[in-house]
Design a protein around this motif. Sequence first.
Motif, short mmCIF file in Angstrom:
data_model
loop_
_atom_site.label_atom_id
_atom_site.label_comp_id
_atom_site.label_asym_id
_atom_site.label_seq_id
_atom_site.Cartn_x
_atom_site.Cartn_y
_atom_site.Cartn_z
N ASP A 4 0.81 -1.21 0.00
CA ASP A 4 0.00 0.00 0.00
C ASP A 4 0.85 1.27 0.00
O ASP A 4 0.45 2.29 -0.51
N ARG A 30 -7.30 -2.01 2.50
CA ARG A 30 -8.63 -2.62 2.68
C ARG A 30 -8.92 -2.81 4.17
O ARG A 30 -10.00 -2.47 4.64
N ARG A 33 -9.64 0.58 5.80
CA ARG A 33 -10.99 1.10 5.52
C ARG A 33 -12.03 0.43 6.40
O ARG A 33 -12.91 1.09 6.95
N HIS A 34 -11.94 -0.90 6.56
CA HIS A 34 -12.92 -1.62 7.37
C HIS A 34 -12.79 -1.28 8.85
O HIS A 34 -13.80 -1.11 9.54
#
Length: 94
Positions: A4, A30, A33-34
């Motif tokens: 990332d 990912r 974000r969660h």
Amino acid sequence: SNNDSANGNSPTPLASSVEGTEGAVITRARHRRHVEAASEALERFEALSGGGYMALDLAAEELRLAASELGRVTGAIDVENILDVLFADFCIGK
């Protein structure tokens, strides 16, 4: 992408506002974000939980959303996801 930081996404410290803890570093965008979505849902839960009986269902929904977001990081599978796949892939009811 597995890297990332190559995409301009820097790791995000988590739990920096929790008293007496050091923040964890989340390197996957990912996951970040969660976890951020779960944290936001928990903040909304905290705000709603003091709202009395009328806000109880809204507060419970925020807890469900937080658990769902964390489940996406840990790999937990819930019933709603299974039903979505069944109806989408197998055209049940047509």
